[in-house]
Design a protein around this motif. Structure first.
Motif: not given
Length: 85
Positions: A52-68
């Motif tokens: 709801x807040x960000x573009x897909x690229x940013x969403x994926x970066x933040x999700x990847x961070x949390x998976x790490x």
């Protein structure tokens, strides 16, 4: 509460770039402010909020961070990344 100091040290030991470390720490801090624990359910809620807040690229970066972060904790949790147009 997340072990942010330990996560940052883990990222350094993994030889992540300084910019990646900063981006991953921003994501982890935001998640920590929103949720009491890391779980698949909370990661999905986080993903919905990010979409709801960000573009897909940013969403994926933040999700990847949390998976790490989950890998760092020894509890790998996977969520599907957002398809970019």
């Amino acid at each position: 509460m997340l072990d942010l100091e330990g996560f940052e040290e883990y990222l350094r030991e993994e030889e992540m770039s300084p910019n990646t470390i900063v981006a991953y720490m921003v994501s982890a801090k935001r998640f920590d402010a929103m949720f009491a624990e890391v779980s698949k359910k909370n990661l999905i809620k986080y993903k919905q909020w990010l979409m709801e807040q960000f573009k897909p690229q940013t969403v994926n970066l933040r999700l990847t961070a949390m998976m790490r972060y989950c890998e760092f904790e020894g509890n790998p949790i996977k969520v599907k990344l957002v398809k970019e147009p």
